[in-house]
Design an enzyme around this catalytic site. Structure first.
Site, PDB file in Angstrom:
ATOM      1  CG  ASP A   1      -1.778   1.185   1.390  1.00 51.18           C
ATOM      2  OD1 ASP A   1      -2.111   1.810   0.378  1.00 51.18           O
ATOM      3  OD2 ASP A   1      -2.114   1.530   2.550  1.00 51.18           O
TER       4      ASP A   1
ATOM      5  CD  GLU B   1       0.782  -5.316   7.366  1.00 53.28           C
ATOM      6  OE1 GLU B   1       0.226  -5.428   6.268  1.00 53.28           O
ATOM      7  OE2 GLU B   1       0.336  -4.616   8.292  1.00 53.28           O
TER       8      GLU B   1
ATOM      9  CE1 TYR C   1      -3.878   0.890  10.413  1.00 54.13           C
ATOM     10  CE2 TYR C   1      -2.917  -1.267  10.039  1.00 54.13           C
ATOM     11  CZ  TYR C   1      -2.811   0.112  10.018  1.00 54.13           C
ATOM     12  OH  TYR C   1      -1.634   0.716   9.625  1.00 54.13           O
TER      13      TYR C   1
ATOM     14  CD  GLU D   1       1.724  -0.464   9.428  1.00 51.94           C
ATOM     15  OE1 GLU D   1       0.552  -0.605   9.015  1.00 51.94           O
ATOM     16  OE2 GLU D   1       2.727  -0.769   8.765  1.00 51.94           O
TER      17      GLU D   1
HETATM   18  C1  GCB Z   1      -0.755  -1.970   6.895  1.00 49.95           C
HETATM   19  C2  GCB Z   1       0.473  -1.824   6.081  1.00 49.95           C
HETATM   20  C3  GCB Z   1       0.674  -0.420   5.559  1.00 49.95           C
HETATM   21  C4  GCB Z   1      -0.666   0.149   5.096  1.00 49.95           C
HETATM   22  C5  GCB Z   1      -1.606   0.185   6.274  1.00 49.95           C
HETATM   23  C6  GCB Z   1      -2.985   0.749   5.904  1.00 49.95           C
HETATM   24  O1  GCB Z   1      -0.922  -2.877   7.658  1.00 49.95           O
HETATM   25  O2  GCB Z   1       1.640  -2.243   6.747  1.00 49.95           O
HETATM   26  O3  GCB Z   1       1.597  -0.457   4.514  1.00 49.95           O
HETATM   27  O4  GCB Z   1      -0.525   1.412   4.529  1.00 49.95           O
HETATM   28  O5  GCB Z   1      -1.771  -1.110   6.764  1.00 49.95           O
HETATM   29  O6  GCB Z   1      -3.195   1.933   6.049  1.00 49.95           O
HETATM   30  O7  GCB Z   1      -3.807  -0.029   5.446  1.00 49.95           O
END
Ligand code: GCB
Length: 600
Positions: free
Chosen positions: A179, A414, A471, A506
Site C-alpha cells: 500500500d 506483514e 487496525y 502500526e
Molecule cells: C498496513 C500496512 C501499511 C498500510 C496500512 C494501511 O498494515 O503495513 O503499509 O498502509 O496497513 O493503512 O492499510
C-alpha cells in the site's frame, strides 16, 4: 559501505540534475542500442521518481523499462585517482551502460551500488552514461507484486475473476502487493567519487560501555594499504584516543554516550588515515539489548514514541529530498517523539545521519513487504525470494551498521505467517539467524506481523521484539471503539504470555483534515483523536508494550482504489506536513512520556 566524502584525499562529483529520459514502448527490453533513447528523450530531474514529473498517465502507470541518459566528463586532475560511480538507489532494477557497454546490473530499489570506473572512463574525456530502469514487481522482487492478476487495493476487476480479467488487459501493469505508490526511477543521488588508488574500503565500529569508559572495537578494510591509524575526536574536534593497526580496540575514558532524544546524542569522529587515504566517520557510543520484556538502550528501558513513515512527497514521489528529511526530523521532535521505522524499505542514507545527529532512534526495515499476502500457495516454497532477501539484508547491514540511531533490524513488513505456519517459521527463524550473523553490533532482529489469527502464527513469537500492526476500530470493528478496545485486550492477553517486549508498529484511522464532527465518526479529525486516546489507554496498562508507532507520520500516495481517496490518509500530518488534531494530541501525550523508564 562508506558514504562518499570530500576531504584532502577524496572528492565527489555530482551527476544530479536534468537528464534525458524516455519510457520504453515494450520493444527494447532494457537494451539501449536501438536509437530509441536518442529519438524519444525528454527532460527529467534526478534524483526523483519519474511518475509525477509529467502530466500524463503514461508516466504514472508505466510498467516495465524506462531509460535515462546524460553525458559527463571527469576533470583531468583526477587522472591518477581511483574513480567510482555510485547510485544511491535506482528503483527497482538497473542496467548501467557507459559508452554503450553494459557495466553493471543491480536488483533492488532502495540500496546503493557502485561501479569501479578503472578501464571504463578516462579522466578528461566525455562519456555517455545510460541507465535502463525496470519497475516491475512480482513474486521474485522485494517489495512483492502480485502475479495472479489481483491488485491490492485495485477495483478494476469489478465482479470478474481476476485471472480472467488479466487475459483481456491490453497493457502490462504492475499489481503491487503493498500500500504505497510504486514510485520508480533514479530516486536518489548519482555521484562519481574519487579515492587514491591505495585506499580505505570500509570501516566497522562496534561500541560498548565498561563502567565510565567507552570501548570501541574497530576494523578497517583496505586495498593496497598496509596499516591504518584511527584517531578518535570528540565533538569539539579534540583528540581523545588513538590506535594503530587495521583492527583493534580503543578505550575512551569517561566517554559521553549517544542518547535518544530528548537526551544528548553525543557523536565522536573516527578519523582513519592510511599512508595514502583518509576518511572520517561519525559514530556514537551506546548499547542496545533486549532483556525479558524490556528494550534497553544504555542499560535503561526505552519506550518507542514515534511513527511508521514513508519517503513520499508531491512531485518528487519517492525521490530524495533533503529539505523534507530535515523538516520531518523537526516535526518528529515537535511531536515529542523519539523514533521511527523505515517502513517499508531502507531510506536515504542522509536520513540516518540526521537521526544520529538528533538522537532519533530507527527501526531499519528491508523492502520485504507483501510476501505471500493473499497467495493461495505457500509463498515460502513457491516465491523465488530467499536469495534476494539475504542479499538485501547483507547490503542493508553493510550500509547502516555504524549508525548509533539504528537499534533494530526489521526483516519484513506483514508477510503471511498464518496460512503456512511451519514453512513461515522455518523461513523467518533462519533469516533471523542470518541477520544476526551479519551485524557486527548484533542488534535485535524482528519482522512486523499483521496476522489476524495471531495464535496460528508461529514466527512472530520467535523474534527479539514482537512487532504488530493492528487496525481494530478501522478495517475491522469499524468505528466501534468499545469493541476495538475489547479486541485489543484479548490480543494483548495472548502476547503477555509470550513474555517478550511488544511494539505496536502500526495502528491508525484515515482522516480528512478539516472534517470535524461533534459526535466522532470515522474519517473525522475528532475520531482519529478518540481512536488513539482510547487505544493508548489500554496500552498504558501493559508493561510489556514498550512502544507505540501510529500509522502514519504523514498522508502518502498509493495505488488508486475504493479504499483510497487521494492516497492513504492515516497521517497525523497531511502530505505537505500540516498537523491534524491527532498530531497535537500526540505532542501533548508524548511530552508526558519519558524516553526512559516509562514502563518499569
Ligand atoms: C498496513 C500496512 C501499511 C498500510 C496500512 C494501511 O498494515 O503495513 O503499509 O498502509 O496497513 O493503512 O492499510
Amino acid at each position: 559501505m562508506l558514504y562518499p566524502e570530500t576531504n584532502e584525499k577524496r572528492s565527489v562529483i555530482s551527476l544530479d540534475g536534468v537528464w534525458s529520459f524516455c519510457l520504453d514502448d515494450g520493444s527494447n527490453g532494457g537494451n539501449i542500442n536501438s536509437g530509441f533513447i536518442e529519438r524519444n528523450g525528454e527532460m527529467i530531474a534526478v534524483p526523483a521518481s519519474y511518475n509525477d514529473q509529467k502530466d500524463d498517465l503514461r508516466f504514472r502507470e508505466h510498467c516495465g523499462w524506462a531509460y535515462y541518459s546524460r553525458r559527463f566528463t571527469v576533470p583531468e586532475i583526477y587522472g591518477n585517482e581511483r574513480l567510482v560511480l555510485r547510485f544511491d538507489a535506482v528503483t527497482h532494477y538497473a542496467k548501467v551502460y557507459i559508452d554503450g557497454k553494459l557495466v553493471c546490473e543491480h536488483k533492488g530499489g532502495f540500496l546503493p551500488f557502485e561501479i569501479e570506473l578503472d578501464g571504463i572512463v578516462t579522466a578528461g574525456k566525455k562519456s555517455l552514461l545510460q541507465v535502463a530502469v525496470n519497475n516491475e514487481v512480482n513474486h521474485s522482487t522485494l517489495p512483492v507484486g502480485n502475479e495472479e492478476g489481483t491488485a491490492f487495493f485495485g477495483s478494476d476487476n469489478a465482479g470478474v475473476p481476476s485471472v480472467e480479467m488479466a487475459k483481456v488487459w491490453r497493457k502490462k501493469r504492475n499489481l503491487p502487493n503493498f500500500d504505497f505508490f510504486n514510485y520508480a526511477g533514479i530516486n536518489r543521488s548519482v555521484r562519481i567519487y574519487t579515492t587514491p588508488k591505495d585506499h580505505i574500503d570500509d570501516i566497522t565500529i562496534v561500541p560498548d560501555v565498561k563502567g565510565k569508559d567507552g570501548i570501541v572495537r574497530y576494523s578497517v578494510s583496505v586495498s593496497g594499504c598496509s596499516d591504518a591509524v584511527v584517531t578518535i575526536l570528540d565533538r569539539d574536534g579534540n583528540e581523545v584516543a588513538r590506535a594503530s593497526g587495521l583492527e583493534g580496540e580503543i578505550v575512551i575514558k569517561d566517554a559521553k554516550l549517544w542518547n535518544p532524544y530528548p537526551g544528548d546524542p553525543y557523536l565522536y569522529t573516527a578519523l582513519v588515515t592510511t599512508e595514502s587515504d583518509k576518511y572520517s566517520l561519525r559514530f556514537g557510543i551506546r548499547t542496545v539489548r533486549v532483556e525479558g520484556n524490556r528494550f534497553l538502550i544504555n542499560g535503561k528501558p526505552f519506550f518507542f514514541k514515534g511513527f511508521g513513515k514513508h519517503e513520499d512527497s508531491a512531485v518528487h514521489g519517492r525521490g530524495f529530498d533533503l529539505a523534507y528529511d530535515v523538516k520531518d526530523m523537526s516535526l518528529i521532535k515537535w511531536m515529542n517523539a523519539n523514533s521511527f521505522r523505515t517502513s517499508h524499505y531502507p531510506y536515504a542514507e542522509e536520513m540516518y545521519d540526521l537521526a544520529d545527529e538528533e538522537g532519533i532512534v530507527i527501526i531499519d526495515e528491508t523492502p520485504a513487504v507483501g510476501i505471500g499476502a493473499g497467495a493461495s500457495q505457500d509463498p515460502y516454497r513457491t516465491f523465488n525470494i530467499r536469495e534476494h532477501h539475504e542479499a538485501v539484508i547483507r547490503d542493508l547491514v553493510a550500509r547502516d551498521k555504524n549508525h548509533p540511531s539504528v537499534v533494530m533490524w526489521s526483516m519484513a513488513n506483514e508477510p503471511d505467517t498464518e496460512h503456512f505456519p511451519l514453512s513461515a517459521r522455518e523461513y523467518w527463524t533462519s533469516l533471523y539467524a542470518f541477520t544476526h550473523a551479519q551485524d557486527p553490533q548484533d542488534r535485535p532482529v524482528t519482522f512486523v506481523c499483521c496476522q489476524n489469527n495471531y495464535e496460528a502464527d508461529l514466527s512472530t513469537r520467535e523474534m527479539d521484539v514482537v512487532c504488530i500492526n493492528r487496525y481494530y476500530g478501522w478495517y475491522n470493528l469499524s468505528g466501534d471503539m468499545e469493541a476495538a478496545c475489547y479486541a485489543w485486550n484479548i490480543e494483548l492477553d495472548f502476547w503477555q504470555k509470550i513474555n517478550k517486549p511488544l511494539i505496536i508498529t502500526e495502528y491508525g484511522a484515515d482522516t480528512l483534515p478539516g472534517f470535524h464532527l461533534t459526535a466522532p465518526e470515522m474519517f473525522s479529525e475528532e475520531f482519529q483523536v478518540m481512536y488513539y486516546d482510547l487505544i493508548n489507554r489500554e496500552f498504558d496498562k501493559r508493561d510489556f508494550v514498550i512502544g507505540e508507532h501510529p500509522w502514519n507520520f504523514a498522508d502518502f500516495n498509493t495505488i488508486q482504489g475504493v479504499y483510497r481517496a487521494d492516497g492513504n490518509r492515516k497521517g497525523l500530518l497531511t502530505r505537505d506536513r500540516r498537523p491534524k488534531m491527532a498530531a497535537h494530541y500526540f505532542r501533548k501525550r508524548w511530552a508526558e512520556i519519558p524516553s526512559f523508564g516509562y514502563k518499569k
